[in-house]
Design an enzyme around this catalytic site. Structure first.
Site, PDB file in Angstrom:
ATOM      1  N   GLU A 165      -4.106   4.661   6.012  1.00 54.14           N
ATOM      2  CA  GLU A 165      -4.170   4.443   4.590  1.00 54.14           C
ATOM      3  C   GLU A 165      -4.475   5.599   3.958  1.00 54.14           C
ATOM      4  O   GLU A 165      -3.982   6.013   2.853  1.00 54.14           O
ATOM      5  CB  GLU A 165      -4.838   3.141   4.357  1.00 54.14           C
ATOM      6  CG  GLU A 165      -4.824   2.937   2.819  1.00 54.14           C
ATOM      7  CD  GLU A 165      -5.267   1.627   2.373  1.00 54.14           C
ATOM      8  OE1 GLU A 165      -4.874   0.500   3.062  1.00 54.14           O
ATOM      9  OE2 GLU A 165      -6.236   1.502   1.583  1.00 54.14           O
ATOM     10  N   ARG A 219       0.864  -1.049  -0.019  1.00 57.84           N
ATOM     11  CA  ARG A 219      -0.083   0.017  -0.060  1.00 57.84           C
ATOM     12  C   ARG A 219       0.826   1.073   0.053  1.00 57.84           C
ATOM     13  O   ARG A 219       0.717   2.210   0.514  1.00 57.84           O
ATOM     14  CB  ARG A 219      -0.884   0.096   1.019  1.00 57.84           C
ATOM     15  CG  ARG A 219      -1.673  -1.104   1.387  1.00 57.84           C
ATOM     16  CD  ARG A 219      -2.919  -1.152   0.328  1.00 57.84           C
ATOM     17  NE  ARG A 219      -3.888  -2.284   0.484  1.00 57.84           N
ATOM     18  CZ  ARG A 219      -3.991  -3.311   0.077  1.00 57.84           C
ATOM     19  NH1 ARG A 219      -3.236  -3.824  -0.462  1.00 57.84           N
ATOM     20  NH2 ARG A 219      -4.640  -4.389   0.553  1.00 57.84           N
ATOM     21  N   SER A 236     -10.654   0.926   3.701  1.00 50.13           N
ATOM     22  CA  SER A 236      -9.757   0.562   5.015  1.00 50.13           C
ATOM     23  C   SER A 236      -9.266   1.910   5.521  1.00 50.13           C
ATOM     24  O   SER A 236      -8.481   2.884   4.779  1.00 50.13           O
ATOM     25  CB  SER A 236      -8.378  -0.526   4.649  1.00 50.13           C
ATOM     26  OG  SER A 236      -9.261  -1.824   3.966  1.00 50.13           O
TER      27      SER A 236
HETATM   28  P1  FAD Z   1      -8.107   9.658  -4.601  1.00 53.02           P
HETATM   29  O1  FAD Z   1      -8.926   9.367  -3.312  1.00 53.02           O
HETATM   30  O2  FAD Z   1      -8.651  10.733  -5.382  1.00 53.02           O
HETATM   31  O3  FAD Z   1      -6.530  10.054  -4.353  1.00 53.02           O
HETATM   32  C1  FAD Z   1      -5.787   9.287  -3.570  1.00 53.02           C
HETATM   33  C2  FAD Z   1      -4.362   9.917  -3.364  1.00 53.02           C
HETATM   34  O4  FAD Z   1      -3.913   9.772  -4.769  1.00 53.02           O
HETATM   35  C3  FAD Z   1      -4.357  11.211  -2.979  1.00 53.02           C
HETATM   36  O5  FAD Z   1      -2.943  11.486  -2.351  1.00 53.02           O
HETATM   37  C4  FAD Z   1      -4.085  12.208  -4.398  1.00 53.02           C
HETATM   38  O6  FAD Z   1      -3.489  13.266  -4.191  1.00 53.02           O
HETATM   39  C5  FAD Z   1      -3.266  11.306  -5.225  1.00 53.02           C
HETATM   40  N1  FAD Z   1      -3.797  11.109  -6.737  1.00 53.02           N
HETATM   41  C6  FAD Z   1      -4.860  10.879  -7.328  1.00 53.02           C
HETATM   42  N2  FAD Z   1      -5.010  10.856  -8.533  1.00 53.02           N
HETATM   43  C7  FAD Z   1      -3.721  11.233  -8.769  1.00 53.02           C
HETATM   44  C8  FAD Z   1      -2.973  11.652 -10.015  1.00 53.02           C
HETATM   45  N3  FAD Z   1      -3.660  11.513 -11.224  1.00 53.02           N
HETATM   46  N4  FAD Z   1      -1.802  12.065 -10.171  1.00 53.02           N
HETATM   47  C9  FAD Z   1      -1.221  12.102  -8.806  1.00 53.02           C
HETATM   48  N5  FAD Z   1      -1.608  11.816  -7.647  1.00 53.02           N
HETATM   49  C10 FAD Z   1      -2.808  11.440  -7.717  1.00 53.02           C
HETATM   50  N6  FAD Z   1      -7.926   0.575  -2.006  1.00 53.02           N
HETATM   51  C11 FAD Z   1      -6.920  -0.879  -2.271  1.00 53.02           C
HETATM   52  O7  FAD Z   1      -5.974  -0.618  -2.527  1.00 53.02           O
HETATM   53  N7  FAD Z   1      -7.521  -1.828  -2.055  1.00 53.02           N
HETATM   54  C12 FAD Z   1      -9.075  -2.113  -2.394  1.00 53.02           C
HETATM   55  O8  FAD Z   1      -9.579  -3.169  -2.295  1.00 53.02           O
HETATM   56  C13 FAD Z   1      -9.915  -0.966  -1.852  1.00 53.02           C
HETATM   57  N8  FAD Z   1     -11.048  -0.928  -1.451  1.00 53.02           N
HETATM   58  C14 FAD Z   1     -12.048   0.053  -1.168  1.00 53.02           C
HETATM   59  C15 FAD Z   1     -13.141  -0.003  -0.903  1.00 53.02           C
HETATM   60  C16 FAD Z   1     -14.063   1.416  -0.847  1.00 53.02           C
HETATM   61  C17 FAD Z   1     -15.579   0.869  -0.518  1.00 53.02           C
HETATM   62  C18 FAD Z   1     -13.473   2.522  -0.835  1.00 53.02           C
HETATM   63  C19 FAD Z   1     -14.280   3.419  -0.685  1.00 53.02           C
HETATM   64  C20 FAD Z   1     -12.014   2.451  -1.290  1.00 53.02           C
HETATM   65  C21 FAD Z   1     -11.121   1.451  -1.270  1.00 53.02           C
HETATM   66  N9  FAD Z   1      -9.916   1.477  -1.495  1.00 53.02           N
HETATM   67  C22 FAD Z   1      -9.225   0.377  -2.029  1.00 53.02           C
HETATM   68  C23 FAD Z   1      -9.136   2.710  -1.388  1.00 53.02           C
HETATM   69  C24 FAD Z   1      -9.115   3.498  -2.860  1.00 53.02           C
HETATM   70  O9  FAD Z   1     -10.457   3.275  -3.533  1.00 53.02           O
HETATM   71  C25 FAD Z   1      -8.018   3.436  -3.655  1.00 53.02           C
HETATM   72  O10 FAD Z   1      -6.994   3.682  -2.878  1.00 53.02           O
HETATM   73  C26 FAD Z   1      -8.186   4.270  -5.172  1.00 53.02           C
HETATM   74  O11 FAD Z   1      -6.941   3.882  -5.881  1.00 53.02           O
HETATM   75  C27 FAD Z   1      -8.183   5.631  -4.909  1.00 53.02           C
HETATM   76  O12 FAD Z   1      -8.594   6.219  -6.349  1.00 53.02           O
HETATM   77  P2  FAD Z   1      -9.071   7.488  -6.235  1.00 53.02           P
HETATM   78  O13 FAD Z   1      -8.854   8.168  -7.703  1.00 53.02           O
HETATM   79  O14 FAD Z   1     -10.372   7.693  -5.704  1.00 53.02           O
HETATM   80  O15 FAD Z   1      -7.980   8.476  -5.546  1.00 53.02           O
HETATM   81  P1  NAP Z   2     -10.700  -9.967   4.909  1.00 50.02           P
HETATM   82  O1  NAP Z   2     -10.593 -10.968   3.967  1.00 50.02           O
HETATM   83  O2  NAP Z   2     -11.499 -10.150   6.242  1.00 50.02           O
HETATM   84  O3  NAP Z   2      -8.985 -10.279   5.617  1.00 50.02           O
HETATM   85  C1  NAP Z   2      -8.722  -9.459   6.808  1.00 50.02           C
HETATM   86  C2  NAP Z   2      -7.227  -9.001   6.368  1.00 50.02           C
HETATM   87  O4  NAP Z   2      -6.613 -10.144   6.335  1.00 50.02           O
HETATM   88  C3  NAP Z   2      -7.020  -8.292   5.062  1.00 50.02           C
HETATM   89  O5  NAP Z   2      -6.814  -7.119   5.057  1.00 50.02           O
HETATM   90  C4  NAP Z   2      -5.830  -9.244   4.257  1.00 50.02           C
HETATM   91  O6  NAP Z   2      -4.792  -8.455   4.205  1.00 50.02           O
HETATM   92  C5  NAP Z   2      -5.541 -10.153   5.392  1.00 50.02           C
HETATM   93  N1  NAP Z   2      -5.663 -11.630   4.876  1.00 50.02           N
HETATM   94  C6  NAP Z   2      -6.869 -12.226   4.714  1.00 50.02           C
HETATM   95  N2  NAP Z   2      -6.485 -13.422   3.864  1.00 50.02           N
HETATM   96  C7  NAP Z   2      -5.131 -13.538   3.596  1.00 50.02           C
HETATM   97  C8  NAP Z   2      -4.447 -14.138   2.978  1.00 50.02           C
HETATM   98  N3  NAP Z   2      -4.792 -15.553   2.203  1.00 50.02           N
HETATM   99  N4  NAP Z   2      -3.024 -13.657   2.564  1.00 50.02           N
HETATM  100  C9  NAP Z   2      -2.687 -12.928   3.096  1.00 50.02           C
HETATM  101  N5  NAP Z   2      -3.327 -11.636   3.572  1.00 50.02           N
HETATM  102  C10 NAP Z   2      -4.826 -12.125   3.874  1.00 50.02           C
HETATM  103  O7  NAP Z   2     -10.436  -8.696   4.158  1.00 50.02           O
HETATM  104  P2  NAP Z   2     -11.413  -7.590   3.543  1.00 50.02           P
HETATM  105  O8  NAP Z   2     -11.710  -6.394   4.586  1.00 50.02           O
HETATM  106  O9  NAP Z   2     -12.789  -8.378   3.518  1.00 50.02           O
HETATM  107  O10 NAP Z   2     -10.948  -7.179   2.330  1.00 50.02           O
HETATM  108  C11 NAP Z   2     -10.777  -8.178   1.335  1.00 50.02           C
HETATM  109  C12 NAP Z   2      -9.709  -7.792   0.490  1.00 50.02           C
HETATM  110  O11 NAP Z   2     -10.011  -6.294   0.020  1.00 50.02           O
HETATM  111  C13 NAP Z   2      -8.338  -7.336   1.199  1.00 50.02           C
HETATM  112  O12 NAP Z   2      -7.371  -7.766   0.503  1.00 50.02           O
HETATM  113  C14 NAP Z   2      -8.034  -5.929   1.471  1.00 50.02           C
HETATM  114  O13 NAP Z   2      -6.846  -5.381   1.369  1.00 50.02           O
HETATM  115  C15 NAP Z   2      -9.211  -5.521   0.295  1.00 50.02           C
HETATM  116  N6  NAP Z   2      -9.664  -4.107   0.659  1.00 50.02           N
HETATM  117  C16 NAP Z   2      -9.090  -2.994   0.584  1.00 50.02           C
HETATM  118  C17 NAP Z   2      -9.605  -1.795   1.066  1.00 50.02           C
HETATM  119  C18 NAP Z   2      -9.047  -0.660   1.114  1.00 50.02           C
HETATM  120  O14 NAP Z   2      -9.519   0.427   1.267  1.00 50.02           O
HETATM  121  N7  NAP Z   2      -7.770  -0.714   0.927  1.00 50.02           N
HETATM  122  C19 NAP Z   2     -11.155  -1.894   1.513  1.00 50.02           C
HETATM  123  C20 NAP Z   2     -11.828  -2.943   1.393  1.00 50.02           C
HETATM  124  C21 NAP Z   2     -11.116  -4.273   0.829  1.00 50.02           C
HETATM  125  P3  NAP Z   2      -4.538  -7.495   2.588  1.00 50.02           P
HETATM  126  O15 NAP Z   2      -5.489  -6.242   3.037  1.00 50.02           O
HETATM  127  O16 NAP Z   2      -3.013  -7.353   2.846  1.00 50.02           O
HETATM  128  O17 NAP Z   2      -4.881  -8.261   1.521  1.00 50.02           O
END
Ligand code: FAD
Ligand code: NAP
Length: 345
Positions: free
Chosen positions: A332, A161, A237
């Site tokens: 994050e 991340r 998250s």
């Molecule tokens: P923004 O929120 O608009 O920006 C995020 C950051 O990136 C800011 O610092 C901004 O300045 C910068 N930025 C954006 N665009 C640019 C650009 N073109 N150039 C330079 N900087 C830029 N993330 C995960 O990794 N995995 C997930 O599974 C995941 N699940 C999510 C589920 C939900 C319900 C929500 C609400 C969020 C989730 N996220 C997840 C977080 C998020 O969706 C991601 O990080 C996504 O990539 C953010 O994209 P955005 O366009 O909305 O960025």
């Molecule tokens: P989950 O399946 O309930 O698991 C909880 C956490 O345990 C996750 O964050 C995941 O880490 C870790 N995990 C579970 N199984 C794993 C495996 N087999 N190997 C390694 N790590 C494992 O998680 P959840 O909340 O439903 O999310 C599912 C996936 O979507 C995750 O990968 C999560 O990162 C992603 N997600 C991300 C966001 C965001 O905003 N970043 C929001 C929603 C969901 P990891 O997160 O490292 O995978």
């Protein structure tokens, strides 16, 4: 602080749904106009879909939103295609396009909100796959002198991340295009190691899954587990899963034998959601802010317009986890709007 004219608000620009005044919003439809714009704007904040940000006060900085929505195949071999997408393309649109063409590599990243330009920022990841596994290069424009730059995977310094764009190069670039290498049918190894995917595929009655099955499974799991920001505003998250040393892990697992843990490059990864839940925060609500009742790692907004309330709530969680487990949860979500944008964790 200089006197600013706040003519707009952040209301529609973030999935947390907070509403702070901001001075100006600039939407860039065509990359050609970016250079001119950057020449004029002072210290812009680049935004995509606003799904990973928390505004906590008036935004003095002009907001720049990339809206170049393009997907092009720019190279091809017998086993793979190179796909270049504009920063303004919705990430899930790209995933659906890839699935429709049977190109593999990003199906586990289905339904992640936001745009392609933000995907490298935190090396988006889910269900065992991270962007870096398909990443080829990105194009960017440096804000201070409008220099065009190209970053390959090594240059991006991807981590869990994280990337160089969240650290050393934070706020210095506008990412304009991202190029990925996707595998053609027969050349792709599906990533099914995440337990929930296998059980979902079984539930769907799928024996020999394809790219589309995995995408559908991920979409199904996500819809059942995560709040839709349109109905219940959130930014996914709020904290990263912490990676602790083996010594720290050993101490904790002796005390909490059922604690979820996963191997990580630099130690052992713990589940932040589990730690938060153990501290009694799952489903807890203070005023208009709470944690999602089914996943404590997601902070949800029940109706505040003020991001400071959300930040204060998140700090209580951090304090609680630090007191109970001796672990400092790192945010994050990117926080903006206080005097100092770089709030860290
Ligand atoms: P923004 O929120 O608009 O920006 C995020 C950051 O990136 C800011 O610092 C901004 O300045 C910068 N930025 C954006 N665009 C640019 C650009 N073109 N150039 C330079 N900087 C830029 N993330 C995960 O990794 N995995 C997930 O599974 C995941 N699940 C999510 C589920 C939900 C319900 C929500 C609400 C969020 C989730 N996220 C997840 C977080 C998020 O969706 C991601 O990080 C996504 O990539 C953010 O994209 P955005 O366009 O909305 O960025
Ligand atoms: P989950 O399946 O309930 O698991 C909880 C956490 O345990 C996750 O964050 C995941 O880490 C870790 N995990 C579970 N199984 C794993 C495996 N087999 N190997 C390694 N790590 C494992 O998680 P959840 O909340 O439903 O999310 C599912 C996936 O979507 C995750 O990968 C999560 O990162 C992603 N997600 C991300 C966001 C965001 O905003 N970043 C929001 C929603 C969901 P990891 O997160 O490292 O995978």
């Amino acid at each position: 602080m200089k006197k600013s004219q706040f003519l707009h608000t952040t209301a529609d620009l973030n999935t947390f749904g907070v509403e702070h005044p901001c001075t100006s919003i600039h939407v860039v439809e065509r990359e050609q106009t970016l250079q001119d714009l950057l020449h004029r704007l002072e210290d812009p904040l680049v935004l995509g879909g606003g799904s990973n940000v928390l505004f906590t006060g008036p935004m003095e900085r002009p907001l720049l939103i990339m809206a170049n929505d393009t997907i092009d195949v720019v190279g091809e071999s017998s086993s793979a295609v190179l796909v270049r997408c504009g920063a303004g393309t919705h990430w899930h649109k790209l995933v659906l396009w890839a699935v429709a063409h049977d190109y593999g590599g990003i199906e586990n990243l289905s339904l992640i909100p936001g745009k392609c330009g933000a995907a490298p920022m935190q090396n988006i990841g889910a269900y065992g796959v991270e962007l870096e596994s398909v990443f080829v290069e990105l194009e960017a424009m440096r804000i201070h002198d409008q220099k065009r730059m190209i970053f390959d995977g090594d240059d991006c310094q991807f981590g869990y991340r994280s990337s160089i764009f969240k650290h050393e190069l934070a706020d210095q670039l506008v990412i304009t295009n991202v190029t990925l290498r996707l595998a053609k049918k027969g050349h792709h190894h599906l990533q099914l190691e995440y337990g929930a995917i296998r059980s979902k595929l079984e539930e769907m009655g799928v024996r020999n899954p394809g790219i589309d099955d995995v995408s559908r499974a991920v979409i199904d799991i996500r819809r059942s587990k995560l709040p839709d920001p349109v109905e219940l505003p959130n930014a996914g998250s709020f904290f990263k899963n912490p990676i602790v040393t083996h010594e720290k892990y050993q101490k904790l697992i002796d005390q909490y034998p059922h604690m979820p843990h996963y191997p990580a490059a630099a130690g052992v990864k713990l589940a932040a959601g589990w730690l938060i839940e153990q501290c009694g925060w799952k489903g807890k609500r203070i005023g208009q802010v709470g944690t999602y009742p089914y996943q404590a790692l997601v902070i949800v907004n029940y109706g505040t317009h003020d991001g400071k309330e959300i930040l204060a709530f998140s700090e209580k969680i951090q304090q609680s986890v630090a007191e109970n487990f001796g672990i400092n949860l790192e945010r994050e979500v990117n926080v903006y709007g206080l005097e100092d944008d770089a709030l860290g964790s």
